[in-house]
Design a protein around this motif. Structure first.
Motif, mmCIF file in Angstrom:
data_model
loop_
_atom_site.group_PDB
_atom_site.id
_atom_site.type_symbol
_atom_site.label_atom_id
_atom_site.label_comp_id
_atom_site.label_asym_id
_atom_site.label_seq_id
_atom_site.Cartn_x
_atom_site.Cartn_y
_atom_site.Cartn_z
ATOM 1 N N GLY A 32 0.830 -1.205 0.000
ATOM 2 C CA GLY A 32 0.000 0.000 0.000
ATOM 3 C C GLY A 32 0.862 1.251 0.000
ATOM 4 O O GLY A 32 0.542 2.240 -0.676
ATOM 5 N N LEU A 33 1.951 1.207 0.754
ATOM 6 C CA LEU A 33 2.851 2.358 0.818
ATOM 7 C C LEU A 33 3.544 2.587 -0.523
ATOM 8 O O LEU A 33 3.682 3.727 -0.976
ATOM 9 C CB LEU A 33 3.873 2.152 1.939
ATOM 10 N N ILE A 34 3.962 1.506 -1.172
ATOM 11 C CA ILE A 34 4.610 1.640 -2.489
ATOM 12 C C ILE A 34 3.652 2.322 -3.479
ATOM 13 O O ILE A 34 4.030 3.253 -4.200
ATOM 14 C CB ILE A 34 5.069 0.266 -3.037
ATOM 15 N N ASP A 35 2.373 1.888 -3.489
ATOM 16 C CA ASP A 35 1.373 2.512 -4.373
ATOM 17 C C ASP A 35 1.285 4.013 -4.132
ATOM 18 O O ASP A 35 1.245 4.812 -5.067
ATOM 19 C CB ASP A 35 -0.016 1.898 -4.118
ATOM 20 N N ARG A 36 1.241 4.364 -2.848
ATOM 21 C CA ARG A 36 1.090 5.763 -2.466
ATOM 22 C C ARG A 36 2.297 6.585 -2.929
ATOM 23 O O ARG A 36 2.153 7.699 -3.447
ATOM 24 C CB ARG A 36 0.957 5.813 -0.940
ATOM 25 N N LEU A 37 3.503 6.045 -2.741
ATOM 26 C CA LEU A 37 4.718 6.771 -3.115
ATOM 27 C C LEU A 37 4.829 6.910 -4.631
ATOM 28 O O LEU A 37 5.283 7.929 -5.152
ATOM 29 C CB LEU A 37 5.952 6.051 -2.549
ATOM 30 N N GLN A 38 4.397 5.856 -5.328
ATOM 31 C CA GLN A 38 4.425 5.897 -6.790
ATOM 32 C C GLN A 38 3.536 7.036 -7.298
ATOM 33 O O GLN A 38 3.921 7.777 -8.214
ATOM 34 C CB GLN A 38 3.934 4.558 -7.338
ATOM 35 N N LYS A 39 2.356 7.197 -6.680
ATOM 36 C CA LYS A 39 1.452 8.296 -7.065
ATOM 37 C C LYS A 39 2.097 9.641 -6.787
ATOM 38 O O LYS A 39 1.962 10.585 -7.563
ATOM 39 C CB LYS A 39 0.125 8.168 -6.319
ATOM 40 N N ALA A 40 2.812 9.751 -5.655
ATOM 41 C CA ALA A 40 3.452 11.020 -5.290
ATOM 42 C C ALA A 40 4.500 11.428 -6.325
ATOM 43 O O ALA A 40 4.724 12.611 -6.566
ATOM 44 C CB ALA A 40 4.102 10.903 -3.912
ATOM 45 N N LEU A 41 5.146 10.445 -6.948
ATOM 46 C CA LEU A 41 6.205 10.745 -7.916
ATOM 47 C C LEU A 41 5.648 11.119 -9.279
ATOM 48 O O LEU A 41 6.289 11.845 -10.037
ATOM 49 C CB LEU A 41 7.127 9.523 -8.064
ATOM 50 N N GLY A 42 4.476 10.629 -9.596
ATOM 51 C CA GLY A 42 3.895 10.941 -10.903
ATOM 52 C C GLY A 42 4.564 10.175 -12.027
ATOM 53 O O GLY A 42 5.382 9.284 -11.794
ATOM 54 N N ARG A 43 4.220 10.550 -13.235
ATOM 55 C CA ARG A 43 4.751 9.840 -14.407
ATOM 56 C C ARG A 43 6.204 10.213 -14.657
ATOM 57 O O ARG A 43 6.566 11.386 -14.599
ATOM 58 C CB ARG A 43 3.930 10.218 -15.638
ATOM 59 N N PRO A 44 7.070 9.206 -14.933
ATOM 60 C CA PRO A 44 8.479 9.555 -15.197
ATOM 61 C C PRO A 44 8.599 10.338 -16.499
ATOM 62 O O PRO A 44 7.939 10.003 -17.479
ATOM 63 C CB PRO A 44 9.162 8.189 -15.310
#
Ligand SMILES: [Mg+2]
Length: 340
Positions: free
Chosen positions: A10-22
């Motif tokens: 769940g945390l990985i999903d959240r952090l991925q969203k915070a980073l946005g699209r590469p």
């Protein structure tokens, strides 16, 4: 909300969203596989990082420091192997309490250096930080196999197809057995299980041979076969049947824990063998190539399941075809009650 409420994934999903699209188009594989892959000149670099924390990933006083060093690098090598690549350069970050005996650090680095030499890796730098507990973080790069089409040929979690067989590269459960004998104070009676837990041998050979034979789907077994096959199912949107009676079990584990050996082989973590999926003929070719490479004339790949249509996830079946519920679900690092 605390991070433990989200769990690791769940945390990985959240952090991925915070980073946005590469930005840009050099990234080939981002978050969500065993390692990242990006274009680097004419080649493709595989990159991964992994941390070991005293008391969480190794038991202080119970595992030799040289083995802590070996395993810190080996866990990363396994993720490069899981992409079908060859490891190359490592960076090592040490967090150390100021009163850490230097001989512990010396021993850790002797093990790390031995692993690096064994796998042809150069330790190119790192960082040292003062902290309350000992933590070893390794970042490792590797090189992907590039095909005649000039594209990277990788093992992806997302490449399983309905009709594929599911194979593993060796007997399982020995690492979980090693952890258990350490916790139960039985290490002296079961040295080979302790060795399997403390000194894993990642399967760079099987990963690269698999890719060259045309296998496109794979990952390493770090959390446990059932749990890790679940990652392949979710990434590939498929269902997998796992046949409990076909999972190869480490002989020493069977001797030490006959009643629990099968479930420990199915769910125990840190064996660092590979899961490969593919059609039966291609997997048979990988088995033959591995036998030749290792000069061993017995099976090197073990078919343990099948990819099917149906609800996404893993269904474990016993020899009669009845569904088995394994209570141990592998490692979810931030949830309470997880393994240590
Ligand atoms: Mg992995």
């Amino acid at each position: 909300v605390e991070v433990r409420d989200l769990g690791e994934f769940g945390l990985i999903d959240r952090l991925q969203k915070a980073l946005g699209r590469p930005p840009g188009d050099r990234l080939v594989v981002g978050i969500g596989d065993d390692a990242a892959v990006w274009r680097s000149g004419d080649g493709f670099t595989i990159a991964t990082t992994d941390t070991m924390v005293e008391g969480v990933h190794f038991l202080p006083g119970k595992v030799a420091w040289k083995d802590v060093g070996w395993k810190a690098l080996a866990a990363n090598i396994s993720d490069v192997a899981a992409m079908g690549g060859t490891p190359a350069f490592a960076l090592v970050t040490l967090c150390l309490p100021p009163d850490t005996p230097v001989e512990h650090v010396d021993a850790m680095y002797a093990g790390l250096a031995e692993c690096a030499e064994t796998y042809g890796i150069t330790v190119a730098g790192g960082d040292i930080v003062s902290a309350r507990e000992i933590t070893v973080t390794v970042a490792l790069t590797g090189d992907a196999i590039v095909g005649p089409d000039r594209k990277p040929h990788l093992l992806r979690r997302s490449a399983a197809r309905v009709g594929d067989d599911v194979a593993v590269t060796g007997p399982l459960g020995a690492s979980a057995g090693g952890l258990r004998v350490l916790k139960e104070g039985l290490a002296a009676q079961h040295p080979s299980l302790v060795e399997s837990h403390a000194r894993p041998w990642p399967r760079v050979d099987a990963g690269t041979i698999g890719v060259r034979a045309g296998i496109t789907c794979g990952m390493d077994i770090s959390d446990g076969l059932a749990q890790d096959l679940g990652h392949i199912c979710r990434a590939s949107s498929v269902r997998a049947e796992l046949y409990l009676d076909r999972i190869p079990i480490d002989n020493n584990l069977t001797l030490a824990y006959p009643a629990d050996a099968a479930s420990m082989a199915a769910a125990g973590g840190e064996d660092y063998e590979l899961i490969l999926t593919g059609d039966a003929a291609t997997l048979a070719a990988v088995d033959q190539a591995l036998r030749r490479h290792l000069d061993l004339d017995f099976p090197q790949l073990h078919t343990v399941g099948r990819i099917t249509t149906g609800h996404v996830g893993v269904v474990i079946l016993d020899a009669t075809g009845a569904e088995v519920d394994l209570t141990s679900r592998g490692w979810d690092h931030l949830r309470p009650g997880s393994h240590s």
